[in-house]
Design an enzyme around this catalytic site. Structure first.
Site, PDB file in Angstrom:
ATOM      1  N   HIS A   1       0.830  -1.207   0.000  1.00 22.78           N
ATOM      2  CA  HIS A   1       0.000   0.000   0.000  1.00 22.78           C
ATOM      3  C   HIS A   1       0.867   1.262   0.000  1.00 22.78           C
ATOM      4  O   HIS A   1       0.590   2.226  -0.723  1.00 22.78           O
ATOM      5  CB  HIS A   1      -0.922  -0.033   1.236  1.00 22.78           C
ATOM      6  CG  HIS A   1      -1.731   1.200   1.413  1.00 22.78           C
ATOM      7  ND1 HIS A   1      -1.509   2.092   2.437  1.00 22.78           N
ATOM      8  CD2 HIS A   1      -2.767   1.699   0.696  1.00 22.78           C
ATOM      9  CE1 HIS A   1      -2.375   3.087   2.341  1.00 22.78           C
ATOM     10  NE2 HIS A   1      -3.144   2.873   1.296  1.00 22.78           N
TER      11      HIS A   1
ATOM     12  N   GLU B   1       2.241   1.771  -3.452  1.00 26.73           N
ATOM     13  CA  GLU B   1       1.207   2.329  -4.341  1.00 26.73           C
ATOM     14  C   GLU B   1       1.143   3.848  -4.180  1.00 26.73           C
ATOM     15  O   GLU B   1       1.083   4.598  -5.156  1.00 26.73           O
ATOM     16  CB  GLU B   1      -0.142   1.685  -4.003  1.00 26.73           C
ATOM     17  CG  GLU B   1      -1.333   2.252  -4.758  1.00 26.73           C
ATOM     18  CD  GLU B   1      -2.492   2.577  -3.838  1.00 26.73           C
ATOM     19  OE1 GLU B   1      -2.925   3.750  -3.823  1.00 26.73           O
ATOM     20  OE2 GLU B   1      -2.972   1.668  -3.135  1.00 26.73           O
ATOM     21  N   HIS B   2       1.194   4.351  -2.946  1.00 27.76           N
ATOM     22  CA  HIS B   2       1.213   5.804  -2.701  1.00 27.76           C
ATOM     23  C   HIS B   2       2.454   6.437  -3.330  1.00 27.76           C
ATOM     24  O   HIS B   2       2.379   7.491  -3.976  1.00 27.76           O
ATOM     25  CB  HIS B   2       1.236   6.088  -1.194  1.00 27.76           C
ATOM     26  CG  HIS B   2      -0.112   6.085  -0.556  1.00 27.76           C
ATOM     27  ND1 HIS B   2      -0.598   7.160   0.164  1.00 27.76           N
ATOM     28  CD2 HIS B   2      -1.094   5.155  -0.518  1.00 27.76           C
ATOM     29  CE1 HIS B   2      -1.808   6.875   0.618  1.00 27.76           C
ATOM     30  NE2 HIS B   2      -2.130   5.659   0.227  1.00 27.76           N
TER      31      HIS B   2
ATOM     32  N   GLU C   1      -3.919   7.796   7.796  1.00 19.86           N
ATOM     33  CA  GLU C   1      -4.988   6.948   7.236  1.00 19.86           C
ATOM     34  C   GLU C   1      -5.323   5.824   8.230  1.00 19.86           C
ATOM     35  O   GLU C   1      -6.493   5.516   8.468  1.00 19.86           O
ATOM     36  CB  GLU C   1      -4.521   6.368   5.898  1.00 19.86           C
ATOM     37  CG  GLU C   1      -5.623   5.783   5.063  1.00 19.86           C
ATOM     38  CD  GLU C   1      -5.133   5.277   3.693  1.00 19.86           C
ATOM     39  OE1 GLU C   1      -5.900   4.528   3.068  1.00 19.86           O
ATOM     40  OE2 GLU C   1      -4.008   5.616   3.261  1.00 19.86           O
TER      41      GLU C   1
END
Length: 409
Positions: free
Chosen positions: A49, A52-53, A129
């Site tokens: 994740h 991906e950022h 997040e």
């Protein structure tokens, strides 16, 4: 339904699935990488994740702002998401602007710099997040439920934890990128109105340069399911619960029977548990079911948002419904209604380029072919009440039951 779908292969072996739709002026193009939270090794939790950022945070020639601005300027959309099994990057553009979309995605895949400065910033963003999710009990329970009930990497949490993200280094990120973002793990899927040759040539000239190599990682996909009860103490007004039993793997033909059972139990507002628990008894504000399927196995889960006073009664009612279906099966009406809903979902999905893009890629990642939808619906239509009862007797067994309960209890 797949007559129009073509497959081309880039010079590095990446398959490109092409679904040309005449009479529209838009296109969706996605790069699907067969890597996600379940591929993370010790010390890597949350890395899929975070990577991906980081892919959006700048290349050798473009800043993060340039990436978004070029796409925005064309009236397009660029986005990505990470799951347990796959990571996906996609653009939705007007047909005459797709070249810009491919150019940006190619630059991200071949020239991202992953600077130390951006990495520290993005780690803070991801930690925020995680904090945000931790403030939403209904979000926490699904992740924690999978984490506690599944023995194996399929229980990994996509976001990771605050501690695991803080410990991710640039070196780990680059190693993971080099090991997982390789040609043999990638499928490109394109749906919309386009010139096949132009698209193929642009992709071949750019993404065709991704390295085609083997990468051996010490991956163990063994999966088993814990039974029993897990309590997560949290000061909340509601009690959130997940009640689980055995589901199916992505390749198990019984996944359709299990999907039908999930739908009949709590898949919509006319489902059994929604009507009995919420409408008749008023014991839960929200109750729904879902299946979690991986290549190695799966879960069927009923979620309910209820109260401290009522949660035990809700659990009792879920078990009663499991027993009722095991003994008496479902009705012909319930079976046909669910089949109609599946057909509608498939049809609605075919009416958007993004839906078609996703369907082709997900089918190919699983089976190395795009399954014909007519054959798929034929398979589902063949399912009988007896088939459902056989599967119900297999999965509705106390040895597979587990519960995760979050709240002030």
């Amino acid at each position: 339904m797949v007559n129009n779908i073509k497959k081309r292969i880039l010079k590095n072996g990446i398959p490109v699935l092409l679904d040309k739709i005449e009479g529209i002026n838009s296109i969706s193009l996605g790069i699907f990488i067969k890597t996600g939270a379940k591929n993370e090794l010790k010390g890597e939790k949350g890395i899929s994740h975070l990577l991906e950022h980081m892919m959006f945070k700048g290349t050798k020639t473009k800043t993060a702002k340039d990436i978004s601005e070029i796409i925005d300027n064309e009236g397009g959309l660029i986005n990505a998401y990470t799951g347990k099994e796959n990571t996906v990057y996609y653009v939705q553009m007007l047909s005459n602007s797709i070249g810009k979309g491919i150019e940006i995605l190619t630059d991200m895949f071949l020239n991202s710099v992953f600077s130390e400065e951006n990495l520290e910033k993005e780690k803070s963003v991801v930690i925020e997040e995680i904090n945000m999710y931790n403030d939403i009990p209904e979000e926490i329970i699904h992740d924690q439920n999978a984490h506690m009930i599944i023995n194996g990497v399929q229980g990994n949490i996509v976001l990771g934890s605050i501690e695991s993200v803080q410990n991710l280094t640039r070196e780990k990120l680059i190693n993971y990128f080099k090991e997982r973002y390789i040609a043999k793990n990638i499928v490109i899927s394109v749906a919309g109105n386009f010139s096949e040759e132009e698209i193929y040539n642009m992709l071949n000239d750019g993404l065709g340069n991704i390295e085609n190599k083997n990468s051996d990682r010490n991956y163990n996909g063994d999966m088993s399911i814990n039974s029993g009860e897990n309590i997560i103490k949290k000061d909340t007004n509601q009690v959130h619960l997940c009640f689980n039993t055995l589901g199916s793997s992505l390749k198990n033909p019984e996944k359709y029977e299990i999907a039908i059972l999930s739908n009949v139990l709590a898949g919509n507002m006319s489902s059994r548990l929604f009507q009995k628990v919420r409408e008749e008894k008023g014991l839960a504000y929200s109750i729904y079911s879902y299946t979690s399927s991986y290549e190695e196995g799966g879960l069927l889960t009923i979620y309910a948002g209820t109260t401290k006073k009522d949660y035990k009664k809700v659990i009792e009612m879920i078990e009663e419904e499991f027993n009722d279906i095991k003994e008496n099966g479902i009705t012909a009406y319930e079976l046909q209604k669910t089949k109609n809903q599946f057909l509608s979902a498939v049809t609605f999905g075919l009416e958007s380029t993004k839906g078609r893009m996703n369907r082709m890629a997900n089918s190919y990642l699983l089976y190395e072919e795009v399954k014909d939808l007519d054959l798929l619906m034929e398979e589902i239509n063949k399912i009988t009440i007896e088939d459902i009862k056989i599967v119900a007797n297999k999965i509705f067994n106390k040895k597979y039951y587990s519960k995760t309960i979050l709240g002030n209890i």
